[in-house]
Design a protein around this motif. Sequence first.
Motif, PDB file in Angstrom:
ATOM      1  N   THR A  56       0.751  -1.223   0.258  1.00 22.37           N
ATOM      2  CA  THR A  56       0.006  -0.028   0.001  1.00 22.37           C
ATOM      3  C   THR A  56       0.625   1.464   0.295  1.00 22.37           C
ATOM      4  N   GLY A  88      -8.649 -11.257  -1.848  1.00 20.66           N
ATOM      5  CA  GLY A  88      -9.288  -9.924  -2.355  1.00 20.66           C
ATOM      6  C   GLY A  88      -8.161  -8.737  -1.927  1.00 20.66           C
ATOM      7  N   TRP A  89      -7.366  -8.361  -1.412  1.00 19.38           N
ATOM      8  CA  TRP A  89      -6.500  -6.993  -0.933  1.00 19.38           C
ATOM      9  C   TRP A  89      -5.826  -6.878  -1.715  1.00 19.38           C
ATOM     10  N   LEU A 107      -5.561  -3.224  -3.619  1.00 19.96           N
ATOM     11  CA  LEU A 107      -6.745  -2.991  -3.866  1.00 19.96           C
ATOM     12  C   LEU A 107      -7.757  -2.432  -2.929  1.00 19.96           C
ATOM     13  N   PRO A 108      -8.059  -1.193  -3.616  1.00 20.41           N
ATOM     14  CA  PRO A 108      -9.100  -0.116  -2.912  1.00 20.41           C
ATOM     15  C   PRO A 108      -9.641  -0.571  -1.840  1.00 20.41           C
ATOM     16  N   ASP A 109     -11.063  -1.801  -3.170  1.00 17.18           N
ATOM     17  CA  ASP A 109     -11.974  -2.519  -2.010  1.00 17.18           C
ATOM     18  C   ASP A 109     -12.088  -2.703  -0.367  1.00 17.18           C
ATOM     19  N   ARG A 110     -11.173  -2.975  -0.347  1.00 18.14           N
ATOM     20  CA  ARG A 110     -10.561  -3.271   0.836  1.00 18.14           C
ATOM     21  C   ARG A 110     -10.281  -2.373   1.515  1.00 18.14           C
ATOM     22  N   GLY A 112     -11.058   0.400   2.857  1.00 20.58           N
ATOM     23  CA  GLY A 112     -11.658   0.608   3.865  1.00 20.58           C
ATOM     24  C   GLY A 112     -11.692   0.012   5.440  1.00 20.58           C
ATOM     25  N   GLU A 113     -11.792  -2.115   5.544  1.00 17.79           N
ATOM     26  CA  GLU A 113     -12.213  -2.352   5.859  1.00 17.79           C
ATOM     27  C   GLU A 113     -10.425  -2.461   7.303  1.00 17.79           C
TER      28      GLU A 113
END
Length: 161
Positions: A56, A88-89, A107-110, A112-113
Amino acid sequence: MSTKVSAEETRRKRRLAAGIKESLRELNIQLSLLNHQVGGHARLKDVDLDCLDLITRHGPLGPSALARLAGLHPATITGILDRLERDGWVARDRDPEDRRAVLVRALPDRAGELFRLYAGMNGEMDDICAGYDEAELGLLADFLGRVSDASRRSSARLAEG
């Protein structure tokens, strides 16, 4: 007026430096425990969370570069990337400059978690930083950056054998 440092001043400075080192050791332990908790909630092994953070912060990057940054064997990185990709990270993409090479990106989708899991600590840090003025924050940032650089150099020396 003498510019010579007294023995008492030297002792006080040594005690303060020892206290800082002890505080940094305690900080390391507490951050490790926090990361372990975050990893548990996100179902990530500690080393996987560390590598995800490196990706990241420094990515996209190749697996060999990640191995160097993490101080891990390339075969170990392969297993870590397999898990991170499966869950999916991260994604592995062809390097546009060298089609034989692979780049790994978070991946930006995760994201937020993880942001939610670190929100408590981030809020605490905001509260702590609010108690310092700009010059003090600059001094602290400089100190922590220099400590990080020293740690990186020490780790590299140990890795070299």
